[in-house]
Design a protein around this motif. Sequence first.
Motif, PDB file in Angstrom:
ATOM      1  N   ILE A   1      35.486  47.608  38.639  1.00 32.57           N
ATOM      2  CA  ILE A   1      36.095  48.457  39.658  1.00 32.57           C
ATOM      3  C   ILE A   1      37.359  47.813  40.213  1.00 32.57           C
ATOM      4  N   PHE A   2      37.302  46.522  40.535  1.00 29.43           N
ATOM      5  CA  PHE A   2      38.468  45.856  41.124  1.00 29.43           C
ATOM      6  C   PHE A   2      39.613  45.756  40.115  1.00 29.43           C
ATOM      7  N   ALA A   3      39.291  45.547  38.832  1.00 31.34           N
ATOM      8  CA  ALA A   3      40.335  45.554  37.804  1.00 31.34           C
ATOM      9  C   ALA A   3      40.941  46.949  37.672  1.00 31.34           C
ATOM     10  N   ARG A   4      40.105  47.979  37.798  1.00 30.88           N
ATOM     11  CA  ARG A   4      40.601  49.360  37.729  1.00 30.88           C
ATOM     12  C   ARG A   4      41.478  49.694  38.928  1.00 30.88           C
ATOM     13  N   LEU A   5      41.079  49.259  40.131  1.00 29.02           N
ATOM     14  CA  LEU A   5      41.903  49.500  41.317  1.00 29.02           C
ATOM     15  C   LEU A   5      43.292  48.898  41.153  1.00 29.02           C
ATOM     16  N   ASN A   6      43.375  47.766  40.477  1.00 34.28           N
ATOM     17  CA  ASN A   6      44.671  47.137  40.235  1.00 34.28           C
ATOM     18  C   ASN A   6      45.477  47.905  39.189  1.00 34.28           C
ATOM     19  N   ALA A   7      44.867  48.173  38.049  1.00 35.21           N
ATOM     20  CA  ALA A   7      45.603  48.750  36.922  1.00 35.21           C
ATOM     21  C   ALA A   7      45.882  50.236  37.093  1.00 35.21           C
ATOM     22  N   ARG A   8      44.913  50.984  37.584  1.00 38.29           N
ATOM     23  CA  ARG A   8      45.059  52.445  37.663  1.00 38.29           C
ATOM     24  C   ARG A   8      45.616  52.910  38.991  1.00 38.29           C
ATOM     25  N   ASP A   9      45.185  52.246  40.086  1.00 35.98           N
ATOM     26  CA  ASP A   9      45.507  52.742  41.422  1.00 35.98           C
ATOM     27  C   ASP A   9      46.578  51.927  42.140  1.00 35.98           C
ATOM     28  N   GLY A  10      47.109  50.898  41.486  1.00 38.53           N
ATOM     29  CA  GLY A  10      48.172  50.107  42.108  1.00 38.53           C
ATOM     30  C   GLY A  10      47.715  49.361  43.343  1.00 38.53           C
ATOM     31  N   LYS A  11      46.494  48.804  43.328  1.00 41.71           N
ATOM     32  CA  LYS A  11      45.958  48.071  44.475  1.00 41.71           C
ATOM     33  C   LYS A  11      45.596  46.643  44.052  1.00 41.71           C
ATOM     34  N   PRO A  12      46.604  45.800  43.873  1.00 37.07           N
ATOM     35  CA  PRO A  12      46.338  44.434  43.388  1.00 37.07           C
ATOM     36  C   PRO A  12      45.602  43.562  44.389  1.00 37.07           C
ATOM     37  N   GLN A  13      45.518  43.993  45.663  1.00 42.70           N
ATOM     38  CA  GLN A  13      44.868  43.160  46.676  1.00 42.70           C
ATOM     39  C   GLN A  13      43.402  42.897  46.353  1.00 42.70           C
ATOM     40  N   TYR A  14      42.796  43.745  45.527  1.00 39.44           N
ATOM     41  CA  TYR A  14      41.387  43.544  45.196  1.00 39.44           C
ATOM     42  C   TYR A  14      41.179  42.415  44.191  1.00 39.44           C
ATOM     43  N   LEU A  15      42.243  41.999  43.516  1.00 39.67           N
ATOM     44  CA  LEU A  15      42.101  40.933  42.529  1.00 39.67           C
ATOM     45  C   LEU A  15      41.715  39.607  43.168  1.00 39.67           C
ATOM     46  N   ARG A  16      42.059  39.418  44.433  1.00 44.57           N
ATOM     47  CA  ARG A  16      41.734  38.139  45.075  1.00 44.57           C
ATOM     48  C   ARG A  16      40.221  37.926  45.207  1.00 44.57           C
TER      49      ARG A  16
END
Length: 517
Positions: free
Chosen positions: A466-481
């Motif tokens: 989910i967090f990888a998807r939020l980064n790649a699909r939704d432009g939310k890199p803050q979840y990668l931390r």
Amino acid sequence: MSLSFERVPGRPATLAVELRTLADTAQLAATLTPWLSNGDVVALSGDLGAGKTALARFLVRALAGDPRLEVPSPTFSLVITYEFGRGKVTHADLYRLADPEELDEIGWDEMCEDGILIVEWPDRAGSHMPASRLDVALELAPDLGPDARRALLVGSGAFAERLDRLNVAEYLIESSGFGKAERRYLQGDASSRSYARLVLPDRSAVLMNAPRRPDGPPVKRGLPYSRLVHLAEDVRPFIAMAKALRHEGFSAPEIYAADLDRGLLILEDLGSDGVVAGNPPEPIRERYAASMELLANLHSRPLPSVLHIAPQVEYVLPTYTIEAFLIEVELMLDWYLPFRGAQADQLVRDEFLLLWRGALSTVLHEPQTWVLRDYHSPNLIWMDHRRGLGKVGLIDFQDAVLGPAAYDVASLAQDARVDVPETLEVDLLDHYIDIRQEAEPTFDATRFEHLYALMGAQRATKILGIFARLNARDGKPQYLRHLPRIRRYLARCLSHPELGSLRMWYEAVLPSREFQT
């Protein structure tokens, strides 16, 4: 003070509002900001002195959550950009713009897409203005008072429906007695829901804006992911669970007013005191222990599967099936592996699902209880003025299902947003088991510890995807931390001897450093 929005006859997605004082202009800004999100454009038009700069300044302050923020006019610089907790905000004044083509030189297209853009004199931009936007036309209104203005709000594109929702929400707010309340934006979660706190001198409430979830592309059997894993599509499951939890004596929000079709709720405000403290935040042991006690108490009760919403309106809790668990773990294959530069061919994918199906077979024989699914620090409120288990406030449970008790226990003790030291995790798990055994002497601690590791591994696997998807699909890199923390949790769970086969798959497909506890 309360603003009154009026629909304009014959003009869809158009509202008129009277601003008799500067305070009214500030309230208009505060009313609008909870409805703004990344990629939105607010275009402010009107003659000189109509109040564009004042409204822009109040909008920036409301978006910052700081009523005293210094907001200079960008008349000479054309644009000023701010970085706030909720993202980037750009304030543009195009009065001195000589040619719309000059906008390309300052990265106009990126401004329209990245963050929230507030534009004065939008007509100077010509065709560069996006078709989807909120237009606010201001004019002097001397008949209403020396400082009065009239504002005409027009929603275009995606903002048309949102403006209608705003109008309905304001009606609900007024009808529930919070029409004069100050609006304060509340940081939401990773979903499409948004929240605003409604603050009066003696009480407060929360506006929950939860538009119906649109179906995504079909994943299996012609159904989208949200349907397959039983994610709430509207506010009915939230209302059903809120009432059911309150009936059981737990601190879920009372619902003051609701528009079920539009997904708008006025909720009891449980406060903002959480179960973590510090920077970076760390678990408050006493509060995590109380939250675990709540779960043990809940799981010791017989609970209904059919919940009441309104007279002759009921909601049947879906079951957390093996298929739903499997579709969730597949998110690792689809999103996290590509993020890590790895790929899973059909043979690797088939082996992964075969191992998980076998591991999850033990869940079929487990007693079912309410699984709230996101039982972790962002969704737990500490209410010190209440007694006993009522001290733990619950605010996110619309995706609840019937399933194994161990899932929510793992959700709390392996908090996705906060580092839970392994010693605290063990203490929390032991505390839960002690309470269950006291209530049920036949409670099998060894079996539960296996299920806890299994559910923790399933949840961690899903969240990595989910967090990888939020980064790649939704432009939310803050979840990668959060990824290193989730990997550590996953490694802890896969160290359980019953999960050895699964651990071998993870070690073979992902680098060994992924599983350093």
